[in-house]
Scaffold this active site. Sequence first.
Site, PDB file in Angstrom:
ATOM      1  N   ASP A 120      11.251 107.512 -30.351  1.00  0.00           N
ATOM      2  CA  ASP A 120      12.422 108.318 -30.706  1.00  0.00           C
ATOM      3  C   ASP A 120      13.241 108.647 -29.453  1.00  0.00           C
ATOM      4  OD1 ASP A 120      14.192 109.665 -32.358  1.00  0.00           O
ATOM      5  OD2 ASP A 120      13.052 111.527 -32.371  1.00  0.00           O
TER       6      ASP A 120
ATOM      7  N   GLU B  79      12.797 125.040 -34.028  1.00  0.00           N
ATOM      8  CA  GLU B  79      13.664 125.727 -33.065  1.00  0.00           C
ATOM      9  C   GLU B  79      13.060 125.658 -31.660  1.00  0.00           C
ATOM     10  OE1 GLU B  79      14.982 129.231 -36.258  1.00  0.00           O
ATOM     11  OE2 GLU B  79      13.597 129.673 -34.608  1.00  0.00           O
TER      12      GLU B  79
END
Length: 418
Positions: free
Chosen positions: A226, A111
């Site tokens: 990424d 998160e």
Amino acid sequence: MALFTFFLISDFVDGPVHHKALLISVTVCSLLLVLIILFCYFRYKRQETRPRYSIGLEQDETYIPPGESLRDLIEQSQSSGSGSGLPLLVQRTIAKQIQMVKQIGKGRYGEVWMGKWRGEKVAVKVFFTTEEASWFRETEIYQTVLMRHENILGFIAADIKGTGSWTQLYLITDYHENGSLYDYLKSTTLDTKSMLKLAYSSVSGLCHLHTEIFSTQGKPAIAHRDLKSKNILVKKNGTCCIADLGLAVKFISDTNEVDIPPNTRVGTKRYMPPEVLDESLNRNHFQSYIMADMYSFGLILWEVARRCVSGENNNINETIFSGIVEEYQLPYHDLVPSDPSYEDMREIVCIKKLRPSFPNRWSSDEIIGFEQRHSDSQKLACSQRRWIKPSFTLAVSTVIPAFIGRGPGLRTEASVRD
């Protein structure tokens, strides 16, 4: 009579000896017991007062004088010559003093929260326990010497919170209220200047990441692995910074080795280049990872260019609505499902060799469109996914197909295994 006298004398002599021995034994045992109790007590108090890895509301300003801002601390650490971020003790102290305000994001790693430290907003990335390798790698990369750059997300601190039965991993960075480039493009239409600012700042950050700096305390070349619009953040001033370095690899030039993290997590399938999807990437050749990044970056440029208005007047401050613009879409949105599998992407990218389509308007747009003024050498450099210095005059539709390998012969042999 003599025998009776002998036993009486023996009892008289032995009696006090037994009492003394018993008294000594009781005293020694009591002292040992007291020492053990004191040892346990002081050990407990020491553990209780020892600085712990935590993010609570404790106000411990022992190591950070009141009035010091995050910018002050970072500037001091840079001027000290270390170049690798704040000292560990300072990081832990900052982490202890952060107040978590609200959750602003969630992903496969954990998160993201918006927090505050002495009134300053910060972003706190909370990793799941299963993502410890990503947390460790990202922390390591951010603290690389000479890593700090205006187009790389500003690192503040990393810390661990745990009690033995559970552990949480925290990464604290600068906070950017515009969110990711993905979120920004979904809600924002761009003029030419803002498009070029997003593209130029992004590629500047990526260039710094890819570049090895030779000095007394040098910086290794780093590949992201990424890259996607969700891993690039947009600042208040309209420029970008690159984030999420948990999968990054470093090039150790002294030994000519690629430092690959022991991480089972892989990149985002939608943005994977052909050589990753068909497993032909040469893992021992660092340039392969650089070129893989460039493919992903080409897809990001495609996302950005679609949100730039074409027309005679595309200035946001004037009459932006006079031009043409596409709605935001992810790359390959019309070719694969919303959550594509490896097989989906491999079939489209490797087997069918398809790439995202270009809107017809791009060919006639002054900035986005293909322009004949670019030399063949520039196009060749792009087609090989080499670095060329970002230029505001370089046509986007020249760069994008070059980076993403649109058409035959656009991938170098060095990027695949022999």
